[in-house]
Scaffold this active site. Structure first.
Site, PDB file in Angstrom:
ATOM      1  N   PHE A 178     142.880   6.093  84.331  1.00 49.48           N
ATOM      2  CA  PHE A 178     142.777   4.666  84.588  1.00 49.48           C
ATOM      3  C   PHE A 178     143.390   4.323  85.941  1.00 49.48           C
ATOM      4  CE2 PHE A 178     143.187   5.096  79.958  1.00 49.48           C
ATOM      5  CZ  PHE A 178     142.109   4.334  79.503  1.00 49.48           C
ATOM      6  N   ASP A 179     142.745   3.437  86.675  1.00 51.46           N
ATOM      7  CA  ASP A 179     143.394   2.749  87.780  1.00 51.46           C
ATOM      8  C   ASP A 179     144.291   1.680  87.162  1.00 51.46           C
ATOM      9  OD1 ASP A 179     144.011   1.692  90.325  1.00 51.46           O
ATOM     10  OD2 ASP A 179     142.304   0.318  90.221  1.00 51.46           O
TER      11      ASP A 179
END
Length: 325
Positions: A178-179
């Site tokens: 995930f960013d």
């Protein structure tokens, strides 16, 4: 007398409880490589496309970008059921398709021949398939069509745009990257950065260190994934999660860690990149999927063969920019 249709079920796939399962919906172009067929549809029309699919209905489609992700999801289910045969918190994968039922036979046959455990197939012809997402309690929707993704987002469903690419199948262990901002977290700090620059964003983060960030579009998916992850010891887990963010650790990392702690979300590995390219670290992780809201980061991931999905921040725009494959 019982309804005969009620007994006609796929007994090879454990029936999932939609209230407990993590339901993932994918379109056919996300899970299979249908670019040739899509070109036929665009250039020759629907009738020729249907004829092509019917003529090739026993020829399995090649894997698409999300294919290995779905395989890894099945591996997690297997491990969960080995641990507890009565486990209800499982992945449940459904296919939503704008194919007509008469052209959908090839999709079903391809899933069967590849050994994919798909619980439901929904063929809705030219209708907007996203209207059925909430009916199925979908937590994540993946599509190769921007319009589909935007329609899902407008319906309040977490969704991301898959980019077509050839990929190498990673390990069985499900790996999800995930960013941070505008993906796991809200875009509040991004907005400050656009208005006041880096120094302003750093000052804002320091003043807000004790205040958890707002939730981003993939928070609920990540939390559900984390609950599955917590059923295993770290060294034995079939799930591994990562945070790869452009934030710097020194100036903007503390609030990130405090927010995750407040949410009760354990991330296995976190990388605070301080604006450096994400491609090199992604090539080391080799995730099944990487979620980011920045096209330049998606491009960097594609350059190193990492399956990527763009989390759209603005569906009012007509295009998504230029991505080379």
């Amino acid at each position: 007398m019982a309804d005969p249709e009620s007994t006609i079920v796929n007994t090879s796939v454990k029936q999932k409880d939609p209230k407990e399962a993590l339901v993932i919906a994918v379109t056919t172009r996300a899970i299979f490589n249908l670019e040739k067929e899509h070109e036929i549809f665009l250039t020759k029309g629907k009738d020729e496309y249907v004829k092509h699919q019917q003529a090739n209905e026993n020829n399995p489609l090649e894997p698409g970008t999300a294919f290995a992700f779905i395989q890894a999801v099945q591996f997690v289910n297997k491990r969960l059921l080995e641990r507890n045969p009565d486990e209800k918190m499982l992945f449940d994968v459904i296919v939503l398709s704008n194919n007509s039922p008469e052209s959908g036979m090839r999709i079903i046959n391809s899933a069967k021949q590849h050994g994919l455990e798909i619980s439901k197939f929904c063929f809705v012809s030219d209708e907007d398939s996203t209207q059925y997402l909430k009916t199925h309690n979908v937590k994540l929707f993946l599509s190769a069509d921007r319009k589909d993704v935007c329609n899902a987002i407008r319906r309040g469903i977490s969704a991301a745009l898959i980019f077509q690419q050839e990929i190498q199948a990673p390990t069985n262990q499900l790996r999800v990257v995930f960013d941070g901002d505008a993906v796991l977290f809200s875009d509040e700090t991004d907005r400050v950065f656009r208005e006041k620059g880096l120094e302003g964003a750093i000052a804002y983060e320091k003043s807000m260190e004790s205040v958890p960030m707002g939730e981003g579009p993939l928070k609920n998916f990540a939390l559900h994934l984390g609950k599955m992850r917590n059923k295993f010891d770290q060294e034995d887990s079939p799930i591994r999660t990562y945070l790869v963010t452009a934030r710097s650790g020194c100036d903007m990392g503390i609030r990130t860690i405090k927010t995750l702690r407040e949410w009760g979300l354990v991330i296995d590995e976190s990388f605070f990149m301080d604006g450096a390219p994400k491609g090199p670290i992604l090539s080391m992780i080799q995730p099944h999927i990487f979620f980011d809201d920045g096209l330049h980061n998606i491009q960097g991931a594609l350059d190193v063969g990492v399956p990527s999905a763009l989390v759209l921040c603005d569906c009012s725009k007509d295009g998504i920019g230029h991505i080379t494959m």
